[in-house]
Motif scaffolding. Sequence first.
Motif, PDB file in Angstrom:
ATOM      1  N   GLY A   1      -1.884 -72.739   9.609  1.00 51.65           N
ATOM      2  CA  GLY A   1      -1.075 -71.934  10.518  1.00 51.65           C
ATOM      3  C   GLY A   1       0.392 -72.163  10.199  1.00 51.65           C
ATOM      4  O   GLY A   1       0.757 -73.150   9.544  1.00 51.65           O
ATOM      5  N   MET A   2       1.231 -71.276  10.661  1.00 50.53           N
ATOM      6  CA  MET A   2       2.638 -71.301  10.277  1.00 50.53           C
ATOM      7  C   MET A   2       3.403 -72.390  11.020  1.00 50.53           C
ATOM      8  O   MET A   2       3.166 -72.650  12.206  1.00 50.53           O
ATOM      9  N   MET A   3       4.333 -73.035  10.294  1.00 60.94           N
ATOM     10  CA  MET A   3       5.280 -73.962  10.896  1.00 60.94           C
ATOM     11  C   MET A   3       6.678 -73.498  10.540  1.00 60.94           C
ATOM     12  O   MET A   3       6.864 -72.614   9.694  1.00 60.94           O
ATOM     13  N   ARG A   4       7.683 -74.072  11.191  1.00 63.68           N
ATOM     14  CA  ARG A   4       9.063 -73.632  11.004  1.00 63.68           C
ATOM     15  C   ARG A   4       9.978 -74.816  10.711  1.00 63.68           C
ATOM     16  O   ARG A   4       9.814 -75.901  11.275  1.00 63.68           O
ATOM     17  N   TYR A   5      10.943 -74.567   9.834  1.00 58.83           N
ATOM     18  CA  TYR A   5      12.051 -75.498   9.638  1.00 58.83           C
ATOM     19  C   TYR A   5      13.285 -74.943  10.333  1.00 58.83           C
ATOM     20  O   TYR A   5      13.302 -73.790  10.777  1.00 58.83           O
ATOM     21  N   GLN A   6      14.307 -75.766  10.415  1.00 57.76           N
ATOM     22  CA  GLN A   6      15.554 -75.367  11.061  1.00 57.76           C
ATOM     23  C   GLN A   6      16.713 -75.693  10.144  1.00 57.76           C
ATOM     24  O   GLN A   6      16.770 -76.786   9.556  1.00 57.76           O
ATOM     25  N   ASP A   7      17.611 -74.754   9.998  1.00 56.69           N
ATOM     26  CA  ASP A   7      18.784 -74.980   9.158  1.00 56.69           C
ATOM     27  C   ASP A   7      19.524 -76.234   9.614  1.00 56.69           C
ATOM     28  O   ASP A   7      19.729 -76.459  10.818  1.00 56.69           O
ATOM     29  N   GLY A   8      19.896 -77.033   8.627  1.00 56.51           N
ATOM     30  CA  GLY A   8      20.648 -78.241   8.929  1.00 56.51           C
ATOM     31  C   GLY A   8      19.795 -79.455   9.227  1.00 56.51           C
ATOM     32  O   GLY A   8      20.317 -80.567   9.382  1.00 56.51           O
ATOM     33  N   ILE A   9      18.485 -79.264   9.327  1.00 55.99           N
ATOM     34  CA  ILE A   9      17.561 -80.378   9.586  1.00 55.99           C
ATOM     35  C   ILE A   9      16.736 -80.605   8.319  1.00 55.99           C
ATOM     36  O   ILE A   9      16.157 -79.666   7.760  1.00 55.99           O
ATOM     37  N   THR A  10      16.661 -81.838   7.850  1.00 51.43           N
ATOM     38  CA  THR A  10      15.931 -82.155   6.625  1.00 51.43           C
ATOM     39  C   THR A  10      14.481 -81.691   6.722  1.00 51.43           C
ATOM     40  O   THR A  10      13.792 -81.969   7.712  1.00 51.43           O
ATOM     41  N   LYS A  11      14.034 -80.990   5.697  1.00 55.71           N
ATOM     42  CA  LYS A  11      12.648 -80.529   5.665  1.00 55.71           C
ATOM     43  C   LYS A  11      11.727 -81.678   5.272  1.00 55.71           C
ATOM     44  O   LYS A  11      12.008 -82.424   4.326  1.00 55.71           O
ATOM     45  N   ILE A  12      10.630 -81.815   6.009  1.00 49.97           N
ATOM     46  CA  ILE A  12       9.629 -82.825   5.685  1.00 49.97           C
ATOM     47  C   ILE A  12       8.275 -82.138   5.532  1.00 49.97           C
ATOM     48  O   ILE A  12       8.023 -81.083   6.136  1.00 49.97           O
ATOM     49  N   PRO A  13       7.358 -82.686   4.732  1.00 47.06           N
ATOM     50  CA  PRO A  13       6.033 -82.089   4.576  1.00 47.06           C
ATOM     51  C   PRO A  13       5.280 -82.060   5.905  1.00 47.06           C
ATOM     52  O   PRO A  13       5.397 -82.986   6.723  1.00 47.06           O
ATOM     53  N   ALA A  14       4.495 -80.993   6.085  1.00 48.55           N
ATOM     54  CA  ALA A  14       3.754 -80.811   7.350  1.00 48.55           C
ATOM     55  C   ALA A  14       2.325 -80.401   7.048  1.00 48.55           C
ATOM     56  O   ALA A  14       2.082 -79.465   6.267  1.00 48.55           O
TER      57      ALA A  14
ATOM     58  N   ALA B   1       1.558 -55.738   8.339  1.00 48.56           N
ATOM     59  CA  ALA B   1       1.722 -56.752   7.301  1.00 48.56           C
ATOM     60  C   ALA B   1       2.210 -58.057   7.908  1.00 48.56           C
ATOM     61  O   ALA B   1       2.904 -58.064   8.923  1.00 48.56           O
ATOM     62  N   ALA B   2       1.832 -59.163   7.275  1.00 51.67           N
ATOM     63  CA  ALA B   2       2.493 -60.463   7.452  1.00 51.67           C
ATOM     64  C   ALA B   2       2.597 -60.939   8.901  1.00 51.67           C
ATOM     65  O   ALA B   2       3.600 -61.526   9.282  1.00 51.67           O
ATOM     66  N   GLU B   3       1.551 -60.713   9.675  1.00 49.65           N
ATOM     67  CA  GLU B   3       1.556 -61.255  11.043  1.00 49.65           C
ATOM     68  C   GLU B   3       1.514 -62.774  11.024  1.00 49.65           C
ATOM     69  O   GLU B   3       2.207 -63.437  11.800  1.00 49.65           O
ATOM     70  N   GLU B   4       0.704 -63.321  10.130  1.00 49.54           N
ATOM     71  CA  GLU B   4       0.464 -64.766  10.138  1.00 49.54           C
ATOM     72  C   GLU B   4       1.717 -65.576   9.830  1.00 49.54           C
ATOM     73  O   GLU B   4       1.814 -66.735  10.224  1.00 49.54           O
ATOM     74  N   VAL B   5       2.656 -64.979   9.145  1.00 52.13           N
ATOM     75  CA  VAL B   5       3.844 -65.736   8.733  1.00 52.13           C
ATOM     76  C   VAL B   5       5.081 -65.369   9.548  1.00 52.13           C
ATOM     77  O   VAL B   5       6.210 -65.617   9.123  1.00 52.13           O
ATOM     78  N   GLY B   6       4.854 -64.764  10.717  1.00 51.30           N
ATOM     79  CA  GLY B   6       5.989 -64.519  11.609  1.00 51.30           C
ATOM     80  C   GLY B   6       6.135 -63.099  12.111  1.00 51.30           C
ATOM     81  O   GLY B   6       7.255 -62.630  12.302  1.00 51.30           O
ATOM     82  N   ILE B   7       5.013 -62.403  12.353  1.00 49.08           N
ATOM     83  CA  ILE B   7       4.979 -61.002  12.821  1.00 49.08           C
ATOM     84  C   ILE B   7       6.056 -60.153  12.133  1.00 49.08           C
ATOM     85  O   ILE B   7       6.746 -59.355  12.748  1.00 49.08           O
ATOM     86  N   ILE B   8       6.142 -60.339  10.815  1.00 49.40           N
ATOM     87  CA  ILE B   8       7.198 -59.686  10.042  1.00 49.40           C
ATOM     88  C   ILE B   8       6.971 -58.180   9.970  1.00 49.40           C
ATOM     89  O   ILE B   8       7.908 -57.381  10.092  1.00 49.40           O
TER      90      ILE B   8
END
Length: 465
Positions: free
Chosen positions: A206-219, A322-329
């Motif tokens: 399932g989709m997870m989110r990062y935030q600008d300015g916050i170090t990305k870590i594996p999930a 299209a692309a519902e799973e990755v953010g209802i794009i």
Amino acid sequence: MQKHCRIFLTTCLLTPLLACQSPPKPENIVAAQLQQSALTSNLAYELVESLTVEVGPRLAGSNKDLVAVHWAENKLNQLGFDKVYKEAVQVPVWSRGSAKAELISPYPQPIVITALGGSIATPTQGITAPIVRFDSLATLELAPADSIKGKIVFIDDVTKRYITGKGYSETVGGRSKGAVAASKKGAVAIVIRSIGTDHDRMAHTGMMRYQDGITKIPAAAMSNPDADQINLMLKRDPNVVLTLTMSPQSQGDSTSYNVIAEVTGSSKPEEIVLIGAHLDSWDEGTGAIDDGAGVAIVTAAAKLIQQLPNKPARTIRVVLYAAEEVGIIGAKAYAKAHKHELAKHYIAAESDFGAGSIYQIDYRVNEANLGALHQLSAVMTNNGLILGSNTASGGPDVSILPAQGVPVASLKQDGRDYFDYHHTPNDTLDKIDPAALQQNVAAYVQFAYLMAQSDVELRPIATTQ
């Protein structure tokens, strides 16, 4: 004369289905006929079988995503809809790679994990660190940073089973927001208990989110039995150490498409009843219940209306997003592309909760006219539905439309086993009950037809709930 009146009134009370009753309205007769046609049609099952066998998993932005678009265009054209077209959508490209995890101490053994959608990779050599456990995202957010720095966060939030599926909304925050919360406090990775109600040893993506300015870590997510296993270890020794190795990659953007078909209305063709589903799926199963079933349900329902001798007043529009799973794009792109005509969208609904039987229909319409809409929808109770509240969201893709003033409906499915299979390799065709699928088609075809014929004013709606 009075005696004759009494006899007549008594007869009316005792035999309300005879001549004393008003004749059924034409739209109710057609709706009843459509229900019977749906309950004897195999079209929906044939469609979801075709999609899952001939296309299979169709992750947004992948090659199979475009295969699914081509499949949908061909099927909709073969079914003879009045209009079939597609609209381009820019979607992110992410590949899963591999994911492995092993408990190093105190009792060495492997566990089953999967990368969460959008996650970064670990270093090639992996990440080895102690686990720190939290009951929920909320408890993680309250924890002191010095208890987390350099560790792997483990969110152990159990998803409860409900007919409505509300357990998912109670726990999914840990999946979508956990990496940011953990990174803010210095964690090197996060592994959550799967957002699922099963006891199978397979993990739910399932989709997870990062935030600008916050170090990305594996999930990642681990299977529910492995989460239980770690809890038993922690009871014996608080120092549980995990090695995590993952290789997902983000690869920019690509073009996908919303695929759309229409049954043109006879007298109000510019007004639209939208029934939708999403065409993409996660890559580990075959996307049968999420959302091949929905694609099949709304397509089969619209086809039954397409073949009526007399078309309904409004246009029925099938939108395969299209692309519902990755953010209802795809949904966001649709709302933007059709902004000029959203005022002409009479009502919208989406099938995106598997193929469990529909037990209730909720609306989100002008409160003053809900009673009239319930009266119009009463024929749907013959298909096992009850008439519910005025608090519908419409489904994930459709849920953004009420903010634009568009009325919506939620045809609520029995979701007690949906999260056993959701986002897992176990999302396969055998999980679909053909009879329940037919009942779904019957509900959607009645809904779409009745709404296309309705004279009830549905606007304005409450734009916040």
